[in-house]
Design a protein around this motif. Structure first.
Motif, short mmCIF file in Angstrom:
data_model
loop_
_atom_site.label_atom_id
_atom_site.label_comp_id
_atom_site.label_asym_id
_atom_site.label_seq_id
_atom_site.Cartn_x
_atom_site.Cartn_y
_atom_site.Cartn_z
N ALA B 142 0.82 -1.21 0.00
CA ALA B 142 0.00 0.00 0.00
C ALA B 142 0.85 1.25 0.00
N TYR B 144 3.64 1.84 -1.45
CA TYR B 144 4.28 2.14 -2.72
C TYR B 144 3.56 3.31 -3.37
N LEU B 145 4.27 4.26 -3.90
CA LEU B 145 3.63 5.43 -4.54
C LEU B 145 2.87 6.28 -3.54
N GLU B 148 2.25 9.90 -4.24
CA GLU B 148 1.30 10.29 -5.29
C GLU B 148 -0.14 10.00 -4.91
N GLU B 149 -0.35 9.49 -3.67
CA GLU B 149 -1.70 9.13 -3.28
C GLU B 149 -2.55 10.38 -3.07
N CYS B 150 -3.81 10.35 -3.45
CA CYS B 150 -4.71 11.48 -3.25
C CYS B 150 -4.99 11.69 -1.78
N GLU B 152 -7.67 12.49 0.78
CA GLU B 152 -9.14 12.55 0.80
C GLU B 152 -9.56 13.39 1.99
#
Lengths: 666, 152, 266
Positions: B142, B144-145, B148-150, B152
């Protein structure tokens, strides 16, 4: 940007003793969107509530989170406070810092941190709360009572006396039910019909009650406050306006050998008949299945003799519709017939009868005018055996439950027998004696001690006929399983109470749940005995489970009060925490694709199909629609929807998602 | 401050309002003690609990999940828990086939009168998850990246 | 084949249908063919290499208002049609459904009920290779399974071809397109790929008809149909779900029995 106000309650030392409330308020104030945060000793007190109201007005808050006790305690309190300050009450949430935090953990960093996390998650939820308005549904103030036994009579009278209109329907030609078949009632040995018939007459004469006998429910549509009932008025073949109830027709009818339902098969009646002399309404009906004219086209003797010309052959059934606000189900129960028992003769022995048949023998208006006589040869039995628990408490026979009333009526029957047949010997074979009502145990003691009924603790394995006598082979377990054999003249089985035939179909018509014995299901076994899970439909009496008359009357009055409570308002106000299917502009109209998995799942049938049409009237798509009057807000449909087209106010997808995220992200 | 080297699991509990939430309230009123590691989220009914929320909880750092509601036949909305049960049977089977550790999800029926059962359940679940350790495999995937996660 | 071409031609010439959806020979393998002119019907073929599930076109908005459409359905397509009909997505009077038997007879079905009866004779069989792979996976430990799936799914770049090919994916707005809240990360990432596949499998619970189009469509060859097939097996065992014979009471997840298994619930 949100302006949330957070109020942390100390609850005296209940919360503050283990959670550092001041620190919680400090940390929460740092969260984005929180305009105002404070902690105070008692938020639910007047000064506490004033703090909230002031903050709403002065800081222009658009959401409130109170970190205190369980919402199950004070959510209405704080919501009301917000409403009084001008903030929509559904923009207020509570974080449970007492039952779920301070009372179950030790004092420490971790506990305070948990409190902070809990409040944070509720803050995130409230940011996404929407202002909601209570739903109002109009109410038709007319009740439908199905079943005219003592339960239906009592319920109808109570609702009518409260000033509301009632429609009472009964499928037999007269109201009265099983209570009118009884000779005397326990524990007072009151004459059953003497206490019942005045009520029956009251029902017939009450200005608020419309009585339809020989009528059945055809169908029910709609929802609470707004039902539409279609009722089938079966053809009586009588013009009720002309009939005076003189009864001449019943004496002239040549077809006299039809087994009488009222006399439980022990007596006979004519094809044109009044079920019993005190019937209400006291007008006859023609039984189409046995009438010579209807079956063979001949006779019509009754028509010739009727002084007012009230007989109207070839009358058709009529179906009427009524608008109803609430329904009370009081359809009652029945008892097993003797043919259910292979060990007691499969019903072939005429002198093995069930409790209801014994009542008719004992009754002064029965086939033997109150004398206990054997159905086979009319002789008076000198030795009579009563078998309790015939069928009840017997998983092998498929009836594991106790029928509740049999211990009492068996004692009553034995007493009546002893009073009527001096010198007769009576035996009761029992498993336990269940006499749990007021004066009930004293009644049974009286039977044993004063009237000399012989109580034998044991079951009866077999009853068979030999030389005109019935050999009863039982056992006495109190004497160490000693076999007991009695040559009886009559055997009375206290058969199990069962649901009426047609109960399942009625339950399906009404959308009420029923159990595996076809007794109707109450909404909660402890706290909601007269309600069903279908809003607006109540039940009372033995249709829910076998019970005696005082309990039935109590339940009927209870159901009547529920109906009166429903009718006491012009509009039904419900909490708006219900589901909604989204709608948007054409050409999409809704992201719902019309698979209706939600409709199958909804326990309240609250989901309907809405056809979206274009200007030419052609259907473009069929989508789901929630009926706000029926939806109870469980949210099961929301979790089913694959395209997330349904959402539920108060626990919307956004709110719940934000709660989860906030709880875990520190 | 808790000992940083000792692992303290993070557990989220999804409970239904009418039974388990009330049962947890009863645990509070009875002053029974249990571990602090878990937090409760209230739902009107277990039928409302979306299975994706469970996965989201794991992705956000939960090491264990408790899902609890009314006993069958006792649902306040009559059948929400029946639907939830079927959903869990199917979801659990799928997760297991995927290789996700279903031992970390504890399903239970706790009624409003079972305050003691709730306390025991929480304590035993916390102990089990503590033994299983942090759910690193899922969190690694989870994370990873993450940048770049939004939000919320 | 001739009987099929005859039937298609007559349907188009008589104006009974405006389109015949069938298969034609593509460059390497058969592909779907939308025949609108009677002259083109000679291109129609039907053999065991025709594996696309044509039912996916029957729910497309482009077909709205075009009049009746005929579809040449293989067995997997027929199962999908029955399932779609059960879910209120197809109108009986807008479709002419044809199939070709092994003996090259063309059957035109009078309605969905007839298709269901026809399908009762054909049980769904799982390819032996796939069954072996499922068995191998079940035999692995859960850590090994996790590694297997994470590796397989690491190739996925979220083209959503699996969704496009599946006839059961007909939602106007897919759950992955909902961003308030974001249930499934729509972009390619290890978590996003896993969430998408789990969600897809759950949405197909009780509805998947085992046509295998999803795995066929995947450009990088991830065996995603294993998930749905394993689910089909489990549901068949536990709840008696048979693909192509929808339970009249409702979908397996929206109905329940009081005796459902619950040995893992405390």
């Amino acid at each position: 940007m949100s302006k949330i106000g957070v109020f942390i309650c100390h609850c005296g030392e209940n919360i503050n003793g283990t959670v550092d409330c001041h620190k919680v308020a400090e940390e929460i104030a740092k969260v984005e969107g929180v305009e105002y945060a404070l902690d105070y000793k008692y938020m639910c007190s007047d000064p506490g509530q004033t703090l909230i109201k002031q903050a709403i007005k002065e800081k222009g808050l658009d959401g409130v989170v109170v970190g205190s006790c369980s919402p199950r305690m004070h959510e209405p309190t704080f919501r009301r406070a917000c409403a009084e300050a001008g903030l929509n009450p559904y923009l207020c949430e509570m974080a449970n810092l007492r039952e779920h935090c301070s009372w179950v953990h030790e004092k420490g960093e971790a506990t305070t941190q948990k409190a902070i996390d809990l409040v944070k998650s509720l803050v995130e939820k409230v940011k996404r709360n929407k202002p909601l308005v209570n739903i109002e549904v109009p109410v038709t103030k007319k009740a439908l009572v199905i079943g005219g036994g003592i339960a239906g009579i009592q319920a109808s009278l109570d609702i009518a006396n409260a000033g509301h209109k009632v429609i009472l329907i009964e499928k037999d030609p007269s109201i009265g039910g099983h209570m009118s078949q009884l000779s005397e009632t326990f524990p007072t040995l009151d004459c059953s019909q003497c206490i019942l018939t005045p009520r029956m007459v009251e029902v017939a004469q009450h200005p608020n009650i419309t009585l339809y006998t020989y009528a059945e429910l055809e169908g029910l549509e709609g929802f609470i406050g707004n039902f539409k009932a279609s009722i089938r008025l079966k053809a009586k073949s009588i013009d009720e306006k002309l009939c005076t109830g003189c009864g001449l027709c019943t004496t002239k009818c040549p077809n006299k050998k039809i087994p009488s339902e009222f006399n439980a098969g022990l007596g006979t009646r004519t094809a044109i008949y009044v079920p019993f002399p005190q019937a209400v309404p006291n007008k006859p009906v023609i039984d189409k299945e046995h009438c010579t004219y209807y079956q063979k086209g001949k006779c019509r003797v009754c028509e010739k003799f009727c002084p007012t010309g009230a007989i109207t052959f070839n009358q058709e059934d009529r179906i009427i519709t009524e608008e109803i606000g609430a329904v009370v189900i009081t359809t009652g129960f029945n008892v097993l017939k003797t043919d259910y028992f292979p060990e007691y003769g499969y019903g072939k022995y005429k002198d093995v009868i069930n409790g209801l048949q014994f009542e008719r023998l004992a009754s002064a208006s029965g086939p033997t005018y109150g004398e206990i006589r054997r159905p086979s040869d009319g002789k008076i039995p000198q030795k009579i055996v009563f078998i309790a628990c015939a069928g009840s408490r017997d998983p092998a026979k498929g009836i594991p439950y106790c029928s509740k009333i049999c211990c009492m009526y068996t004692a009553k029957h034995a007493m009546l027998y002893q009073h009527k047949v001096h010198g007769g010997e009576s035996y009761v074979f029992y498993m336990d004696i269940r006499a749990a009502g007021k004066n009930y145990d004293e009644f049974v003691r009286r039977a044993i001690e004063e009237d000399g009924v012989n109580y034998v603790r044991g079951r009866v394995a077999r009853v068979y006929e030999k030389d005109g006598k019935l050999i009863v082979k039982g056992v006495d377990t109190l004497l160490g399983a000693k076999p007991v054999e009695i040559e009886a003249d009559m055997v009375v089985l206290a058969t199990a109470g069962i649901a009426n035939k047609g109960a399942e179909q009625l339950a399906q018509k009404l959308h009420v749940s029923y159990d595996s014995y076809n007794f109707f299901a109450e909404a909660h076994p402890k706290l909601k005995p007269v309600e069903t899970n279908t809003a607006g439909i109540f039940l009372a009496g033995a249709c829910q489970s076998p019970k005696d008359i005082p309990e039935t009357v109590g339940m009927a009055s209870g159901a009547a009060v529920k109906v009166a409570g429903l009718f006491s308002q012009d509009k039904l106000v419900r909490e708006p925490l219900i589901a909604v299917v989204n709608r948007s502009a054409p050409p999409i109209f809704s992201t719902c694709v019309g698979c209706f998995m939600c409709q199958t799942a909804c326990p309240y049938q609250a989901i309907e199909r809405e056809e979206i049409k274009n200007r030419n009237g052609e259907i473009i798509k069929t989508v789901a629609k929630i009926n706000p009057g029926l939806c109870q807000g469980c949210g099961t449909c929301v979790a089913f929807c694959r395209s997330k087209s349904i959402d539920i106010q108060g626990y919307s997808n956004e709110q719940v998602y934000a709660e989860v995220m906030a709880l875990l992200n520190n | 401050m808790d000992n940083i080297t000792e692992f303290e699991p993070k557990i989220v509990a999804f409970v239904c309002n009418w039974c388990t939430y009330a049962g947890a309230d009863l645990t509070g009123t009875s002053r029974l003690k249990y571990a602090t590691n878990f937090k409760i989220i209230r739902f009107p009914c277990t039928g409302r609990i979306d299975y994706m929320l469970l996965l989201k909880a794991f992705a956000e750092g939960a090491d264990g999940i408790i899902v609890s509601g009314c006993h069958p036949n006792d649902c306040h909305y009559t059948s929400g828990n029946f639907h939830a049960r079927r959903r869990w049977v199917v979801f659990r089977g799928l997760l297991d086939f995927f290789g996700i550790d279903v031992r970390r999800i504890c399903f239970s029926w706790v009624s409003a009168a079972e305050g003691g059962k709730w306390a025991d359940l929480v304590n035993s679940t916390v102990a089990e998850i503590r033994e299983l350790g942090a759910y690193k495999e899922y969190q690694k995937v989870a994370g990873y990246l993450e940048k770049e996660e939004c939000n919320e | 084949m001739n009987k099929l071409i005859e039937k298609a031609t007559s349907l188009l010439q008589e104006g009974v249908v405006t389109k015949v959806i069938g298969y034609e020979e593509g460059t390497e393998k058969p592909r779907p063919f939308f025949c609108e002119k009677a002259e083109d019907t000679s291109k129609l073929i039907y053999n065991s290499r025709c594996i696309n599930n044509l039912a996916v076109y029957l729910t497309k908005p482009e077909l709205l208002g075009t009049g009746k459409v005929a579809v040449v359905a293989t067995l997997p397509t027929l199962r999908s049609i029955v399932q779609l009909a059960f879910e209120n997505q197809l109108k009986e009077d807008k479709l002419v459904i044809l199939t070709v038997t092994d003996s090259e007879e063309v059957i035109e079905f009078a309605g969905f009920a007839e298709i269901e009866t026809y399908l009762k004779d054909f049980k769904l069989k799982i390819d032996q290779k796939e069954q072996d792979l499922i068995d191998k996976l079940e035999g692995m430990s859960k850590e090994e399974r996790w590694t297997f799936w994470v590796e397989e799914l690491s190739q996925c770049f979220k083209c959503y071809a699996c969704r496009a090919a599946c006839p059961m994916c007909y939602c106007t707005r897919c759950v992955v397109e909902v961003n308030c809240p974001q249930w499934v990360q729509p972009w390619a990432s290890p978590l996003g790929n896993i969430e998408w596949q789990i969600n897809r499998a759950m949405h197909l619970a009780g509805r998947c008809t085992g046509c295998g189009s999803c795995a066929e469509a995947c450009p990088v060859g991830i065996p995603i149909d294993l998930l749905t097939r394993k689910m089909m097996e489990d549901l068949g065992e536990e709840f008696g779900v048979v693909p192509g014979q929808p339970n009249k009471n409702g979908n397996v997840l929206s109905t329940f029995k009081p005796e459902d298994k619950e040995n893992f619930i405390r």
